[in-house]
Design a protein around this motif. Sequence first.
Motif, PDB file in Angstrom:
ATOM      1  N   ALA A  78       0.813  -1.221   0.000  1.00  0.00           N
ATOM      2  CA  ALA A  78       0.000   0.000   0.000  1.00  0.00           C
ATOM      3  C   ALA A  78       0.848   1.275   0.000  1.00  0.00           C
ATOM      4  O   ALA A  78       0.600   2.181  -0.805  1.00  0.00           O
ATOM      5  CB  ALA A  78      -0.981  -0.007   1.172  1.00  0.00           C
ATOM      6  N   PRO A  79       1.852   1.395   0.884  1.00  0.00           N
ATOM      7  CA  PRO A  79       2.657   2.624   0.861  1.00  0.00           C
ATOM      8  C   PRO A  79       3.344   2.859  -0.489  1.00  0.00           C
ATOM      9  O   PRO A  79       3.416   4.000  -0.950  1.00  0.00           O
ATOM     10  CB  PRO A  79       3.684   2.402   1.977  1.00  0.00           C
ATOM     11  N   ALA A  80       3.804   1.795  -1.122  1.00  0.00           N
ATOM     12  CA  ALA A  80       4.459   1.949  -2.428  1.00  0.00           C
ATOM     13  C   ALA A  80       3.464   2.424  -3.482  1.00  0.00           C
ATOM     14  O   ALA A  80       3.792   3.288  -4.313  1.00  0.00           O
ATOM     15  CB  ALA A  80       5.102   0.630  -2.861  1.00  0.00           C
ATOM     16  N   MET A  81       2.242   1.893  -3.448  1.00  0.00           N
ATOM     17  CA  MET A  81       1.231   2.335  -4.402  1.00  0.00           C
ATOM     18  C   MET A  81       0.896   3.806  -4.183  1.00  0.00           C
ATOM     19  O   MET A  81       0.802   4.587  -5.135  1.00  0.00           O
ATOM     20  CB  MET A  81      -0.045   1.501  -4.285  1.00  0.00           C
ATOM     21  N   MET A  82       0.731   4.187  -2.926  1.00  0.00           N
ATOM     22  CA  MET A  82       0.396   5.579  -2.606  1.00  0.00           C
ATOM     23  C   MET A  82       1.499   6.524  -3.110  1.00  0.00           C
ATOM     24  O   MET A  82       1.209   7.567  -3.686  1.00  0.00           O
ATOM     25  CB  MET A  82       0.199   5.747  -1.106  1.00  0.00           C
ATOM     26  N   LYS A  83       2.740   6.125  -2.905  1.00  0.00           N
ATOM     27  CA  LYS A  83       3.870   6.949  -3.341  1.00  0.00           C
ATOM     28  C   LYS A  83       3.930   7.019  -4.865  1.00  0.00           C
ATOM     29  O   LYS A  83       4.088   8.096  -5.435  1.00  0.00           O
ATOM     30  CB  LYS A  83       5.172   6.389  -2.770  1.00  0.00           C
ATOM     31  N   ARG A  84       3.792   5.862  -5.502  1.00  0.00           N
ATOM     32  CA  ARG A  84       3.882   5.800  -6.967  1.00  0.00           C
ATOM     33  C   ARG A  84       2.799   6.647  -7.634  1.00  0.00           C
ATOM     34  O   ARG A  84       3.040   7.308  -8.646  1.00  0.00           O
ATOM     35  CB  ARG A  84       3.767   4.334  -7.418  1.00  0.00           C
ATOM     36  N   LEU A  85       1.596   6.640  -7.062  1.00  0.00           N
ATOM     37  CA  LEU A  85       0.476   7.373  -7.643  1.00  0.00           C
ATOM     38  C   LEU A  85       0.344   8.802  -7.102  1.00  0.00           C
ATOM     39  O   LEU A  85      -0.549   9.532  -7.499  1.00  0.00           O
ATOM     40  CB  LEU A  85      -0.830   6.607  -7.405  1.00  0.00           C
ATOM     41  N   ASN A  86       1.256   9.176  -6.185  1.00  0.00           N
ATOM     42  CA  ASN A  86       1.256  10.521  -5.585  1.00  0.00           C
ATOM     43  C   ASN A  86      -0.052  10.822  -4.848  1.00  0.00           C
ATOM     44  O   ASN A  86      -0.615  11.911  -4.966  1.00  0.00           O
ATOM     45  CB  ASN A  86       1.559  11.585  -6.642  1.00  0.00           C
ATOM     46  N   ILE A  87      -0.537   9.829  -4.111  1.00  0.00           N
ATOM     47  CA  ILE A  87      -1.772   9.963  -3.335  1.00  0.00           C
ATOM     48  C   ILE A  87      -1.406  10.342  -1.909  1.00  0.00           C
ATOM     49  O   ILE A  87      -0.505   9.751  -1.319  1.00  0.00           O
ATOM     50  CB  ILE A  87      -2.562   8.637  -3.343  1.00  0.00           C
ATOM     51  N   THR A  88      -2.109  11.323  -1.362  1.00  0.00           N
ATOM     52  CA  THR A  88      -1.915  11.663   0.041  1.00  0.00           C
ATOM     53  C   THR A  88      -3.122  11.192   0.833  1.00  0.00           C
ATOM     54  O   THR A  88      -4.238  11.126   0.310  1.00  0.00           O
ATOM     55  CB  THR A  88      -1.702  13.176   0.238  1.00  0.00           C
ATOM     56  N   MET A  89      -2.871  10.867   2.103  1.00  0.00           N
ATOM     57  CA  MET A  89      -3.926  10.334   2.941  1.00  0.00           C
ATOM     58  C   MET A  89      -3.837  10.934   4.331  1.00  0.00           C
ATOM     59  O   MET A  89      -2.753  11.142   4.870  1.00  0.00           O
ATOM     60  CB  MET A  89      -3.784   8.807   3.056  1.00  0.00           C
ATOM     61  N   ASP A  90      -5.010  11.174   4.900  1.00  0.00           N
ATOM     62  CA  ASP A  90      -5.130  11.575   6.295  1.00  0.00           C
ATOM     63  C   ASP A  90      -6.014  10.526   6.947  1.00  0.00           C
ATOM     64  O   ASP A  90      -7.161  10.341   6.526  1.00  0.00           O
ATOM     65  CB  ASP A  90      -5.760  12.969   6.399  1.00  0.00           C
ATOM     66  N   ARG A  91      -5.496   9.821   7.951  1.00  0.00           N
ATOM     67  CA  ARG A  91      -6.229   8.725   8.592  1.00  0.00           C
ATOM     68  C   ARG A  91      -6.404   9.031  10.068  1.00  0.00           C
ATOM     69  O   ARG A  91      -5.502   9.526  10.728  1.00  0.00           O
ATOM     70  CB  ARG A  91      -5.446   7.419   8.426  1.00  0.00           C
ATOM     71  N   GLY A  92      -7.585   8.710  10.569  1.00  0.00           N
ATOM     72  CA  GLY A  92      -7.846   8.898  11.980  1.00  0.00           C
ATOM     73  C   GLY A  92      -8.905   7.926  12.470  1.00  0.00           C
ATOM     74  O   GLY A  92      -9.729   7.458  11.687  1.00  0.00           O
ATOM     75  N   ILE A  93      -8.845   7.631  13.747  1.00  0.00           N
ATOM     76  CA  ILE A  93      -9.865   6.810  14.383  1.00  0.00           C
ATOM     77  C   ILE A  93     -10.714   7.747  15.220  1.00  0.00           C
ATOM     78  O   ILE A  93     -10.225   8.379  16.146  1.00  0.00           O
ATOM     79  CB  ILE A  93      -9.248   5.707  15.242  1.00  0.00           C
ATOM     80  N   TYR A  94     -11.961   7.856  14.853  1.00  0.00           N
ATOM     81  CA  TYR A  94     -12.876   8.799  15.495  1.00  0.00           C
ATOM     82  C   TYR A  94     -13.919   8.037  16.295  1.00  0.00           C
ATOM     83  O   TYR A  94     -14.255   6.902  15.981  1.00  0.00           O
ATOM     84  CB  TYR A  94     -13.601   9.641  14.429  1.00  0.00           C
ATOM     85  N   THR A  95     -14.441   8.680  17.319  1.00  0.00           N
ATOM     86  CA  THR A  95     -15.541   8.119  18.075  1.00  0.00           C
ATOM     87  C   THR A  95     -16.739   9.043  17.922  1.00  0.00           C
ATOM     88  O   THR A  95     -16.602  10.262  17.853  1.00  0.00           O
ATOM     89  CB  THR A  95     -15.197   7.951  19.574  1.00  0.00           C
ATOM     90  N   GLN A  96     -17.910   8.430  17.883  1.00  0.00           N
ATOM     91  CA  GLN A  96     -19.136   9.204  17.743  1.00  0.00           C
ATOM     92  C   GLN A  96     -19.430   9.914  19.046  1.00  0.00           C
ATOM     93  O   GLN A  96     -19.274   9.356  20.139  1.00  0.00           O
ATOM     94  CB  GLN A  96     -20.291   8.280  17.383  1.00  0.00           C
ATOM     95  N   THR A  97     -19.843  11.158  18.934  1.00  0.00           N
ATOM     96  CA  THR A  97     -20.202  11.922  20.134  1.00  0.00           C
ATOM     97  C   THR A  97     -21.718  12.004  20.228  1.00  0.00           C
ATOM     98  O   THR A  97     -22.428  11.952  19.225  1.00  0.00           O
ATOM     99  CB  THR A  97     -19.625  13.346  20.086  1.00  0.00           C
ATOM    100  N   HIS A  98     -22.202  12.125  21.432  1.00  0.00           N
ATOM    101  CA  HIS A  98     -23.637  12.238  21.674  1.00  0.00           C
ATOM    102  C   HIS A  98     -23.859  13.477  22.536  1.00  0.00           C
ATOM    103  O   HIS A  98     -23.221  13.654  23.541  1.00  0.00           O
ATOM    104  CB  HIS A  98     -24.172  11.005  22.406  1.00  0.00           C
ATOM    105  N   ASP A  99     -24.775  14.324  22.104  1.00  0.00           N
ATOM    106  CA  ASP A  99     -25.087  15.532  22.883  1.00  0.00           C
ATOM    107  C   ASP A  99     -26.152  15.230  23.919  1.00  0.00           C
ATOM    108  O   ASP A  99     -26.984  14.409  23.798  1.00  0.00           O
ATOM    109  CB  ASP A  99     -25.587  16.654  21.950  1.00  0.00           C
TER     110      ASP A  99
END
Length: 99
Positions: A78-99
């Motif tokens: 995956a990292p090699a493909m991302m580099k070869r295709l010049n793709i940038t990624m922002d990844r995060g693990i989010y939790t749902q909030t409840h008001d």
Amino acid sequence: MDRFLVPAPAIKEFKERVKINRDFIKNLPGFIEDVEYEYTDNDGNLILVTVALWKNQEALNTAKEVVQAEYKKTGFDAPAMMKRLNITMDRGIYTQTHD
């Protein structure tokens, strides 16, 4: 939640890979659902956001391990493909909030 910026020439190959990944994770224990949002900017680049919902953190951790094992088994880098295709990624693990 992952956000990708995909240059126009890389869109076809990238979307094919995303489909493979999404189809694979749907069969893993603890998977609940996933959704995909996209738009194309004025230069023809794709901005893609994927959101996968898992039963709990343990299911997510196991899924990550299984996905990495599958990549190794199939020879996908995956990292090699991302580099070869010049793709940038922002990844995060989010939790749902409840008001």
